[in-house]
Design an enzyme around this catalytic site. Structure first.
Site, PDB file in Angstrom:
ATOM      1  CD  GLU A 159      -3.546   5.048   6.568  1.00 35.60           C
ATOM      2  OE1 GLU A 159      -3.389   5.142   5.337  1.00 35.60           O
ATOM      3  OE2 GLU A 159      -2.735   4.444   7.323  1.00 35.60           O
ATOM      4  CD  GLU A 216      -3.895  -3.052   6.869  1.00 35.50           C
ATOM      5  OE1 GLU A 216      -2.713  -3.161   6.555  1.00 35.50           O
ATOM      6  OE2 GLU A 216      -4.620  -2.114   6.513  1.00 35.50           O
ATOM      7  CB  SER A 270       4.630  -2.174  11.989  1.00 35.32           C
ATOM      8  OG  SER A 270       4.134  -0.852  12.183  1.00 35.32           O
ATOM      9  N   GLY A 286       1.738   1.769  10.622  1.00 36.78           N
ATOM     10  CA  GLY A 286       2.641   2.913  10.528  1.00 36.78           C
ATOM     11  C   GLY A 286       3.267   3.322  11.849  1.00 36.78           C
ATOM     12  CG  ASN A 299      -1.798   1.196   1.317  1.00 37.49           C
ATOM     13  OD1 ASN A 299      -1.877   1.988   0.379  1.00 37.49           O
ATOM     14  ND2 ASN A 299      -2.468   1.354   2.444  1.00 37.49           N
ATOM     15  CE  LYS A 320      -0.108   3.316   4.769  1.00 41.35           C
ATOM     16  NZ  LYS A 320      -0.416   3.458   6.160  1.00 41.35           N
ATOM     17  CG  HIS A 325      -6.125   1.368   4.613  1.00 45.10           C
ATOM     18  ND1 HIS A 325      -5.714   2.348   5.477  1.00 45.10           N
ATOM     19  CD2 HIS A 325      -5.105   0.478   4.516  1.00 45.10           C
ATOM     20  CE1 HIS A 325      -4.490   2.064   5.894  1.00 45.10           C
ATOM     21  NE2 HIS A 325      -4.099   0.931   5.326  1.00 45.10           N
TER      22      HIS A 325
HETATM   23  C1  PEP Z   1      -0.965  -0.208   5.700  1.00 45.90           C
HETATM   24  O1  PEP Z   1      -0.820   0.870   5.171  1.00 45.90           O
HETATM   25  O2  PEP Z   1      -1.956  -0.878   5.457  1.00 45.90           O
HETATM   26  C2  PEP Z   1       0.065  -0.664   6.637  1.00 45.90           C
HETATM   27  C3  PEP Z   1      -0.070  -1.842   7.203  1.00 45.90           C
HETATM   28  O3  PEP Z   1       1.107   0.187   6.865  1.00 45.90           O
HETATM   29  P1  PEP Z   1       2.472  -0.174   7.659  1.00 45.90           P
HETATM   30  O4  PEP Z   1       3.008  -1.431   7.072  1.00 45.90           O
HETATM   31  O5  PEP Z   1       3.368   1.006   7.396  1.00 45.90           O
HETATM   32  O6  PEP Z   1       2.118  -0.326   9.087  1.00 45.90           O
END
Ligand code: PEP
Length: 258
Positions: A100, A170, A216, A176, A11, A13, A98
């Site tokens: 976000e 997630e 992460s 993040g 992703n 983003k 997602h």
């Molecule tokens: C994501 O954007 O879905 C995500 C899991 O980000 P990160 O790996 O940076 O935590």
């Protein structure tokens, strides 16, 4: 583990500009054979077509997906992007829900469900992202939140359509932040999500659905997470922006099934 081909998503983003996206796609096309692992990257809308062209020119199996979509086919929806527009630029996978989108933009489960239906009706593969906030985890509500987002996000989706749905679990507190769920905690949440799918559909459908972990995930922790029986891949943000890191996670996924 059941015979589910691992699926790894990157992703991107709202990161990278055109040349960065092209350079990253070129590096990935050179580094990733895709053997035994399905790989999809999710660039920002303006870069879907150029990134898809890099993969096509290099005969790479890496696919491009969109980070979101709108459920209406066309009309007065300023700023939105329809599924037929995504099809025009060579995209057949879409990420929906997602964290976000849920927690920054404010998308509710009802809208997410409309998007899921529109995408499936248009023939897309859907990655439905779900997960709990930190305070919800601390209150012991992880499974409750996940069940709710699964049931509401998938309301009205048939067992047959589930062949084109991947769930991305997630935990929001891990996205993040550098904090990762332990493999045991992630496995527990994934097994509960699969149990929820069994309740909605049936065991066969639940066993076939791929459930990615996101939050992460990095080369250093990917192997242990991906070795869990109900973790079928990863959705990766930060580490998907570096060729070596993303390729190492893909290799870890391939190693688990090898
Ligand atoms: C994501 O954007 O879905 C995500 C899991 O980000 P990160 O790996 O940076 O935590």
């Amino acid at each position: 583990m059941a015979s589910r081909t691992p699926t790894i998503g990157g992703n991107w983003k709202m990161n990278l500009h055109l040349q960065d996206a092209l350079d990253l796609a070129t590096g990935l096309a050179d580094a990733v054979t895709g053997a035994g692992v399905q790989v999809t990257v999710f660039p920002a809308f303006p870069y879907l077509m150029p990134v898809a062209s890099v993969f096509a020119n290099k005969h790479s199996p890496i696919r491009v997906g969109a980070q979101d979509c709108y459920h209406q086919p066309n009309g007065a929806f300023t700023g939105e992007v329809s599924l037929s527009m995504l099809q025009d630029v060579g995209c057949s996978v879409v990420l929906i829900g997602h964290s976000e989108r849920r927690h920054v933009v404010g998308e509710a489960d009802a809208l997410i469900n409309q998007k899921v239906h529109a995408a499936l009706d248009a023939g897309f593969e859907v990655v439905l992202a779900i997960g709990e906030l930190l305070e919800q985890r601390e209150q012991g509500m992880t499974d409750f939140v996940n069940y709710g987002q699964v049931c509401l996000g998938l309301a009205g989706v048939s067992a047959e359509q589930m062949a084109r749905v991947t769930i991305a679990y997630e935990p929001v507190w891990a996205i993040g932040t550098g904090k990762t769920a332990t493999p045991e905690d992630a496995q527990q949440a994934h097994a509960a999500i699969r149990g929820c799918l069994k309740g909605i559909y049936n065991d066969e459908t639940a066993q076939a659905v791929r459930i990615q972990y996101g939050g992460s995930m990095k080369p250093g922790n990917a192997g242990d997470l991906l070795a869990q029986p109900d973790i079928d891949g990863g959705l990766i943000g930060g580490a998907s922006l570096k060729v070596e890191d993303f390729a190492a996670i893909i290799d870890a996924a391939a190693g688990v099934t090898a």
